[in-house]
Write a protein that holds these residues in place. Structure first.
Motif, mmCIF file in Angstrom:
data_model
loop_
_atom_site.group_PDB
_atom_site.id
_atom_site.type_symbol
_atom_site.label_atom_id
_atom_site.label_comp_id
_atom_site.label_asym_id
_atom_site.label_seq_id
_atom_site.Cartn_x
_atom_site.Cartn_y
_atom_site.Cartn_z
ATOM 1 N N LYS A 139 26.607 -28.270 42.925
ATOM 2 C CA LYS A 139 26.269 -29.479 42.170
ATOM 3 C C LYS A 139 27.023 -29.531 40.847
ATOM 4 O O LYS A 139 27.411 -30.600 40.368
ATOM 5 N N LYS A 140 27.255 -28.359 40.230
ATOM 6 C CA LYS A 140 27.997 -28.305 38.963
ATOM 7 C C LYS A 140 29.437 -28.769 39.171
ATOM 8 O O LYS A 140 29.983 -29.559 38.383
ATOM 9 N N ILE A 141 30.043 -28.285 40.264
ATOM 10 C CA ILE A 141 31.417 -28.706 40.579
ATOM 11 C C ILE A 141 31.457 -30.199 40.886
ATOM 12 O O ILE A 141 32.358 -30.924 40.460
ATOM 13 N N GLU A 142 30.444 -30.657 41.611
ATOM 14 C CA GLU A 142 30.362 -32.082 41.953
ATOM 15 C C GLU A 142 30.247 -32.942 40.692
ATOM 16 O O GLU A 142 30.873 -34.000 40.577
ATOM 17 N N ALA A 143 29.462 -32.462 39.721
ATOM 18 C CA ALA A 143 29.292 -33.202 38.471
ATOM 19 C C ALA A 143 30.627 -33.316 37.720
ATOM 20 O O ALA A 143 30.967 -34.375 37.171
ATOM 21 N N LEU A 144 31.399 -32.230 37.707
ATOM 22 C CA LEU A 144 32.704 -32.253 37.036
ATOM 23 C C LEU A 144 33.670 -33.217 37.728
ATOM 24 O O LEU A 144 34.431 -33.942 37.080
ATOM 25 N N GLN A 145 33.606 -33.235 39.060
ATOM 26 C CA GLN A 145 34.482 -34.152 39.804
ATOM 27 C C GLN A 145 34.130 -35.607 39.495
ATOM 28 O O GLN A 145 35.013 -36.448 39.306
ATOM 29 N N PHE A 146 32.840 -35.918 39.452
ATOM 30 C CA PHE A 146 32.421 -37.284 39.111
ATOM 31 C C PHE A 146 32.857 -37.655 37.690
ATOM 32 O O PHE A 146 33.272 -38.785 37.432
ATOM 33 N N LYS A 147 32.749 -36.673 36.780
ATOM 34 C CA LYS A 147 33.119 -36.948 35.388
ATOM 35 C C LYS A 147 34.607 -37.254 35.269
ATOM 36 O O LYS A 147 35.019 -38.192 34.564
ATOM 37 N N ARG A 148 35.437 -36.454 35.983
ATOM 38 C CA ARG A 148 36.888 -36.704 35.939
ATOM 39 C C ARG A 148 37.225 -38.065 36.537
ATOM 40 O O ARG A 148 38.193 -38.711 36.127
ATOM 41 N N ALA A 149 36.418 -38.489 37.541
ATOM 42 C CA ALA A 149 36.674 -39.785 38.180
ATOM 43 C C ALA A 149 36.136 -40.947 37.355
ATOM 44 O O ALA A 149 36.308 -42.107 37.736
ATOM 45 N N GLY A 150 35.435 -40.651 36.268
ATOM 46 C CA GLY A 150 34.903 -41.708 35.413
ATOM 47 C C GLY A 150 33.545 -42.237 35.834
ATOM 48 O O GLY A 150 33.053 -43.198 35.237
ATOM 49 N N ASP A 151 32.929 -41.606 36.840
ATOM 50 C CA ASP A 151 31.605 -42.051 37.309
ATOM 51 C C ASP A 151 30.542 -41.262 36.557
ATOM 52 O O ASP A 151 30.026 -40.236 37.029
ATOM 53 N N ILE A 152 30.182 -41.763 35.384
ATOM 54 C CA ILE A 152 29.273 -41.027 34.507
ATOM 55 C C ILE A 152 27.863 -40.959 35.100
ATOM 56 O O ILE A 152 27.168 -39.934 34.995
ATOM 57 N N ALA A 153 27.420 -42.049 35.733
ATOM 58 C CA ALA A 153 26.067 -42.076 36.292
ATOM 59 C C ALA A 153 25.898 -41.007 37.367
ATOM 60 O O ALA A 153 24.909 -40.257 37.376
ATOM 61 N N GLN A 154 26.897 -40.936 38.285
ATOM 62 C CA GLN A 154 26.826 -39.923 39.341
ATOM 63 C C GLN A 154 26.967 -38.522 38.767
ATOM 64 O O GLN A 154 26.319 -37.577 39.219
#
Length: 610
Positions: free
Chosen positions: A157-172
């Protein structure tokens, strides 16, 4: 699959597994039980046993097919396939556990880092997040979830959160980070619970169930050399943490043996108690007895689950029976509304709606047994918000007075139906001679029809409508007939005489069977003439005191049919009502009495299985 094979299991002997233990078909198909027994180094079915038993069911399937019993042949073949599939799954799980490199002997189902319901061990989130509570549960034998699975899921989940952040999807990203924190905290809670259950930081405390089973298994491993198992070749279980729980004195071990043996042989134990018995027997080194206790534990667990399901089904049945009774009562009230209310068409519509709802409730009650016995899903009753709401009369028949027509001073006599004549012995003796057309209700109002006929009474008869169903005569025979009678009011001599007689007279309703009149040929063979009519057969009668109508405007309800003397119940009910616009007493006012009809909305219930 196991359920489908139960009927055939009686004809196939139990098979002996490793260590000489025997296993029924249901136990052999229970993968979870076999895996747990293997992990605890208990005797388990051998690979050869699975193959032998599968072959037996294949032979059975061929015999049944030759005998023409195709359905049982299919069942036997399905059982054979289920045995082969179970053996294959066990071997696949073993291969997976060897490839995981964990070295602890546990069987792994894959490398998926996501946490699912199986990883939670059947525990709730609240239990997992309370390390003290979880530790107590582990101490009494509850299998603990693996904290490493939660740590791995948290990292994912931590890795997933970083991937969403890099993609600009702050909510996810925020949502994934929140899940990471929950999983991380849960892993820490489980780890702390394991530590507490294992005696805390100081050690020397009570060992957890899995570790104790593994230690007992390791001690017995050489004693069971030979005997190829379906899961043979797995790595031995990891050694228990510390030896304090296993290094008791000889006297203590002997005491444990005696208490464990007594626990099995005494009265019925709960599943959790039997699991503890298996644990104690392992401590005492009694491996075969421990396997027996473990099988008893699994059987008790299944029985407790079935008992819980049956208890739920009983509660649901009570709910549905209450709804069925409500539907029956509302249909009855709307029958009175059809005969005495202002809108008979609407009343008939409401009757049809409640009749259909009652039918559905009855059908659901009939399905409960089969639904409760099926293997999956939870039964419950829910409000059916998608269905139209039902109009429910909430104040019984109290509205009868209020809905009277004040411009009509006459006395209205109404018969709704005759109910449950099948419970009347006189009716039963009539047999097929009793039909819808042969039943009649004779009404005798014990008042004079006129001042010139002071010694006579008012007589009338009400019969079922043409086309009434003879099939329903014994249950509910609808008449829906009424008559209006002019009774004098005021201060003239006749009105005063009628009022005096009302204090002691009655309206008598007699339910009778009228035998049909048969034609008979004349003596000379020309033409026919009618047989003399036979006397009606009394099925029962009811009486309403006329004195009631001096103080109120109506009287209605279900009255039990009595014998001619009014002392003995005959069986059956007459649904009847009498009403006038205002009471006949001298103090009666011209305004309506009673209360208005109160109609509520009733939301239907629906039986579902999740």
């Amino acid at each position: 699959i196991a359920a489908a094979a139960d009927d055939e299991d009686e004809d196939v002997d139990e098979h002996a597994g490793s260590g000489g233990a025997t296993f029924s078909l249901q136990e052999m198909l229970d993968i979870d039980m076999i895996v747990e027994m293997y992990q605890a180094e208990m005797p388990v079915p051998t690979e050869e046993m699975y193959a032998t038993r599968a072959l037996e069911y294949k032979k059975r399937a061929l015999m049944l097919k030759k005998a023409g019993d195709i359905e049982k042949a299919k069942d036997a073949l399905r059982t054979s396939k289920a045995l082969e599939t179970t053996a294959a799954k066990l071997l696949a799980m073993l291969a997976s556990s060897h490839g995981s490199g964990s070295g602890d002997g546990d069987l792994e189902l894959g490398e998926d880092s996501m946490v699912n319901a199986d990883d939670m061990g059947g525990l709730s989130e609240e239990e997992l997040d309370n390390p003290e509570l979880l530790a107590d549960m582990i101490k009494v034998g509850m299998a603990s979830p693996d904290p490493d699975r939660f740590r791995a899921a948290a990292e994912a989940k931590k890795i997933e959160a970083l991937q969403f952040k890099r993609a600009g999807d702050i909510a996810q990203a925020t949502a994934a980070l929140r899940e990471f924190k929950v999983l991380q905290a849960r892993a820490a809670s489980i780890a702390k619970a394991l530590q507490l259950a294992d005696g805390g930081e100081g050690g020397g405390g009570e060992l957890q169930f899995e570790a104790l089973e593994a230690q007992a298994a390791a001690e017995a491993k050489q004693a069971r050399a030979g005997g190829k198992s379906a899961v043979q070749g797995a790595k031995s279980a990891s050694a228990a943490n510390g030896q304090s729980g296993l290094t008791s004195s000889t006297a203590k071990v002997a005491g444990a043996e005696q208490s464990a043996s007594a626990a099995i042989s005494t009265s019925k134990r709960s599943a959790q108690e039997l699991k503890q018995v298996a644990l104690e027997l392992h401590k005492a080194g009694k491996k075969e007895e421990a396997a027996t206790a473990y099988k008893l534990y699994k059987s008790a667990l299944e029985a407790e689950s079935k008992a819980a399901t049956q208890e739920i089904a009983m509660r649901i049945r009570d709910q549905l029976k209450a709804e069925l009774a409500l539907a029956t009562e509302q249909r009855r009230l709307f029958e009175f509304h059809e005969l005495f209310g202002a809108d008979p068409v609407q009343a008939r519509k409401r009757q049809a709606e409640w009749t259909e709802y009652g039918r559905k409730c009855g059908a659901a009650i009939g399905q409960l047994a089969s639904l409760a016995s099926s293997d999956s899903g939870q039964l419950r009753v829910v409000h059916d918000s998608a269905a139209p709401k039902l109009a429910q009369i909430a104040n019984g028949l109290e509205w009868l007075d209020a809905e009277a027509d004040l411009s009509d001073p006459r006395l209205h006599i109404g018969v709704v139906s005759v109910v449950n004549l099948s419970k009347n012995p006189v009716f039963e003796e009539l047999g097929e001679a009793a039909t819808a057309n042969s039943i009649r209700v004779d009404v005798s109002i014990q008042l004079p029809p006129s001042s010139s006929a002071a010694d006579e009474t008012i007589e009338l008869s009400l019969s079922p409508p043409d086309g009434a169903s003879t099939k329903a005569v014994g249950t509910v025979l609808r008449l829906m007939k009424s008559a209006a009678i002019d009774l004098p009011r005021g201060d003239d001599r006749f009105a005063r005489m009628v009022l005096r007689r009302m204090a002691r007279k009655k309206i008598v309703f007699s339910v009778v069977h009228v035998p049909p009149v048969k034609p008979r040929k004349s003596w000379f063979g020309f033409g026919h003439h009618q047989e003399p009519p036979l006397e009606p057969v009394l099925l029962g009668r009811v009486a309403v005191d006329l004195s009631l109508l001096t103080t109120k405007a109506s009287e209605a309800g279900d009255l039990t049919l009595m014998d001619r003397a009014g002392r003995r119940e005959m069986g059956g009910i007459l649904r009847v009502g009498v009403r006038t616009s205002r009471p006949y007493g001298p103090d009666a006012s011209g305004s309506p009495t009673g209360e208005q009809m109160v109609v509520l909305e009733h939301e239907p219930l629906r039986l579902v299985k999740d």
